[in-house]
Design a protein around this motif. Sequence first.
Motif, PDB file in Angstrom:
ATOM      1  N   ARG A 250       0.880  -1.148   0.264  1.00 12.46           N
ATOM      2  CA  ARG A 250      -0.026  -0.005   0.278  1.00 12.46           C
ATOM      3  C   ARG A 250       0.762   1.638  -0.024  1.00 12.46           C
ATOM      4  O   ARG A 250       0.669   2.548  -0.651  1.00 12.46           O
ATOM      5  CB  ARG A 250      -1.067   0.480   1.264  1.00 12.46           C
ATOM      6  N   PHE A 251       1.970   1.272   1.115  1.00 12.88           N
ATOM      7  CA  PHE A 251       3.053   2.674   0.936  1.00 12.88           C
ATOM      8  C   PHE A 251       3.474   2.263  -0.692  1.00 12.88           C
ATOM      9  O   PHE A 251       3.127   3.850  -1.113  1.00 12.88           O
ATOM     10  CB  PHE A 251       4.215   2.631   1.670  1.00 12.88           C
ATOM     11  N   LEU A 252       4.038   1.654  -1.109  1.00 12.64           N
ATOM     12  CA  LEU A 252       4.448   1.990  -2.712  1.00 12.64           C
ATOM     13  C   LEU A 252       3.097   1.995  -3.642  1.00 12.64           C
ATOM     14  O   LEU A 252       3.674   3.021  -5.048  1.00 12.64           O
ATOM     15  CB  LEU A 252       5.090   0.298  -3.274  1.00 12.64           C
ATOM     16  N   PHE A 253       1.985   1.638  -3.625  1.00  8.68           N
ATOM     17  CA  PHE A 253       0.669   2.505  -4.127  1.00  8.68           C
ATOM     18  C   PHE A 253       0.488   3.858  -4.498  1.00  8.68           C
ATOM     19  O   PHE A 253       0.745   4.561  -4.813  1.00  8.68           O
ATOM     20  CB  PHE A 253      -0.622   1.477  -4.043  1.00  8.68           C
ATOM     21  N   LEU A 254       0.887   4.137  -2.573  1.00  9.12           N
ATOM     22  CA  LEU A 254       0.780   5.715  -2.135  1.00  9.12           C
ATOM     23  C   LEU A 254       1.475   6.469  -2.830  1.00  9.12           C
ATOM     24  O   LEU A 254       1.180   7.057  -3.033  1.00  9.12           O
ATOM     25  CB  LEU A 254       0.446   5.850  -0.529  1.00  9.12           C
ATOM     26  N   ILE A 255       2.637   5.949  -3.464  1.00  7.77           N
ATOM     27  CA  ILE A 255       3.403   6.934  -3.069  1.00  7.77           C
ATOM     28  C   ILE A 255       4.106   6.848  -4.782  1.00  7.77           C
ATOM     29  O   ILE A 255       4.069   8.156  -5.705  1.00  7.77           O
ATOM     30  CB  ILE A 255       5.143   5.983  -3.270  1.00  7.77           C
ATOM     31  N   HIS A 256       2.997   6.012  -5.634  1.00  5.96           N
ATOM     32  CA  HIS A 256       2.987   5.781  -6.807  1.00  5.96           C
ATOM     33  C   HIS A 256       2.073   6.466  -7.421  1.00  5.96           C
ATOM     34  O   HIS A 256       2.282   7.042  -8.422  1.00  5.96           O
ATOM     35  CB  HIS A 256       3.513   3.906  -7.765  1.00  5.96           C
ATOM     36  N   ASN A 257       1.309   6.702  -6.661  1.00  4.13           N
ATOM     37  CA  ASN A 257      -0.304   7.627  -7.409  1.00  4.13           C
ATOM     38  C   ASN A 257      -0.874   8.444  -6.798  1.00  4.13           C
ATOM     39  O   ASN A 257      -2.078   9.169  -7.113  1.00  4.13           O
ATOM     40  CB  ASN A 257      -1.668   5.874  -7.005  1.00  4.13           C
ATOM     41  N   SER A 258       0.003   8.686  -5.421  1.00  4.87           N
ATOM     42  CA  SER A 258      -0.295  10.269  -4.935  1.00  4.87           C
ATOM     43  C   SER A 258       1.166  10.973  -4.517  1.00  4.87           C
ATOM     44  O   SER A 258       1.688  10.878  -3.734  1.00  4.87           O
ATOM     45  CB  SER A 258      -0.990  10.209  -3.439  1.00  4.87           C
ATOM     46  N   PRO A 259       1.543  11.211  -5.371  1.00  4.28           N
ATOM     47  CA  PRO A 259       2.740  12.651  -5.826  1.00  4.28           C
ATOM     48  C   PRO A 259       2.792  13.673  -4.321  1.00  4.28           C
ATOM     49  O   PRO A 259       3.610  13.173  -2.716  1.00  4.28           O
ATOM     50  CB  PRO A 259       2.632  13.524  -6.973  1.00  4.28           C
ATOM     51  N   VAL A 260       1.435  13.437  -3.778  1.00  6.87           N
ATOM     52  CA  VAL A 260       1.655  15.072  -2.636  1.00  6.87           C
ATOM     53  C   VAL A 260       1.322  13.789  -1.301  1.00  6.87           C
ATOM     54  O   VAL A 260       2.004  14.049  -0.090  1.00  6.87           O
ATOM     55  CB  VAL A 260      -0.273  15.226  -2.742  1.00  6.87           C
ATOM     56  N   PHE A 261       1.186  12.758  -1.081  1.00  8.20           N
ATOM     57  CA  PHE A 261       1.512  11.851  -0.132  1.00  8.20           C
ATOM     58  C   PHE A 261       3.142  11.665  -0.257  1.00  8.20           C
ATOM     59  O   PHE A 261       3.704  11.704   0.915  1.00  8.20           O
ATOM     60  CB  PHE A 261       1.259  10.416  -0.395  1.00  8.20           C
ATOM     61  N   ALA A 262       3.977  11.225  -1.455  1.00  4.80           N
ATOM     62  CA  ALA A 262       5.482  11.194  -1.177  1.00  4.80           C
ATOM     63  C   ALA A 262       5.511  12.958  -1.417  1.00  4.80           C
ATOM     64  O   ALA A 262       6.969  11.967  -0.543  1.00  4.80           O
ATOM     65  CB  ALA A 262       5.870  10.487  -2.737  1.00  4.80           C
ATOM     66  N   LEU A 263       5.596  13.951  -0.759  1.00  6.24           N
ATOM     67  CA  LEU A 263       6.475  15.227  -0.815  1.00  6.24           C
ATOM     68  C   LEU A 263       6.008  15.003   0.750  1.00  6.24           C
ATOM     69  O   LEU A 263       6.728  15.470   1.189  1.00  6.24           O
ATOM     70  CB  LEU A 263       5.510  16.378  -1.637  1.00  6.24           C
ATOM     71  N   ASP A 264       4.498  15.010   0.857  1.00 11.09           N
ATOM     72  CA  ASP A 264       4.466  14.772   3.069  1.00 11.09           C
ATOM     73  C   ASP A 264       5.076  13.942   3.562  1.00 11.09           C
ATOM     74  O   ASP A 264       5.782  14.492   4.122  1.00 11.09           O
ATOM     75  CB  ASP A 264       2.836  13.689   2.947  1.00 11.09           C
ATOM     76  N   VAL A 265       5.511  12.741   2.793  1.00 13.37           N
ATOM     77  CA  VAL A 265       6.765  11.607   3.551  1.00 13.37           C
ATOM     78  C   VAL A 265       8.092  12.177   3.363  1.00 13.37           C
ATOM     79  O   VAL A 265       8.472  12.121   4.265  1.00 13.37           O
ATOM     80  CB  VAL A 265       6.852  10.304   2.861  1.00 13.37           C
ATOM     81  N   ILE A 266       8.697  12.766   2.337  1.00 13.30           N
ATOM     82  CA  ILE A 266       9.708  13.385   2.291  1.00 13.30           C
ATOM     83  C   ILE A 266       9.810  14.597   3.363  1.00 13.30           C
ATOM     84  O   ILE A 266      11.052  14.834   3.647  1.00 13.30           O
ATOM     85  CB  ILE A 266      10.142  13.441   0.341  1.00 13.30           C
ATOM     86  N   ALA A 267       8.520  15.038   3.231  1.00 16.54           N
ATOM     87  CA  ALA A 267       8.833  16.986   4.393  1.00 16.54           C
ATOM     88  C   ALA A 267       8.797  16.485   5.629  1.00 16.54           C
ATOM     89  O   ALA A 267       9.834  17.187   6.157  1.00 16.54           O
ATOM     90  CB  ALA A 267       7.418  17.505   3.514  1.00 16.54           C
TER      91      ALA A 267
END
Length: 125
Positions: free
Chosen positions: A95-112
């Motif tokens: 599910r983490f990989l799905f969200l990273i792939h499909n939700s750039p905002v989630f990826a940016l929030d995790v990076i932030a």
Amino acid sequence: MPRIRPAEIVEAWQKHGEPLLVPAGSVIFNAEEQGTTMYGLLEGEVVLKRGDQELERITAGDVFGEGAIAQDQHQRFSTAVAATDCKLATLDRERFLFLIHNSPVFALDVIASLSTRLRAIKGSL
């Protein structure tokens, strides 16, 4: 418009519908073990430590444990202990990989989140 905190996204996408309730003092995971889950901290405070040394404190709204599911070895670097009673949402690697792939905002929030935490650690050195 207020942004959704990373922990709330984890809660919305967790595999099991109910949050995990963890009493104060409980170990959530140990350093060196294999990790298959990341956590969103919905309520409470978690201490990440290595041996007896406290590395950082995670507060409500943030995520932790993502390193083990993002790294090739899937190994935990630190031990996570509930500093207070906690309510956690969980997210598996799929599910983490799905969200990273499909939700750039989630990826940016995790990076932030990681960047903010790293800056705090660097500032304390």
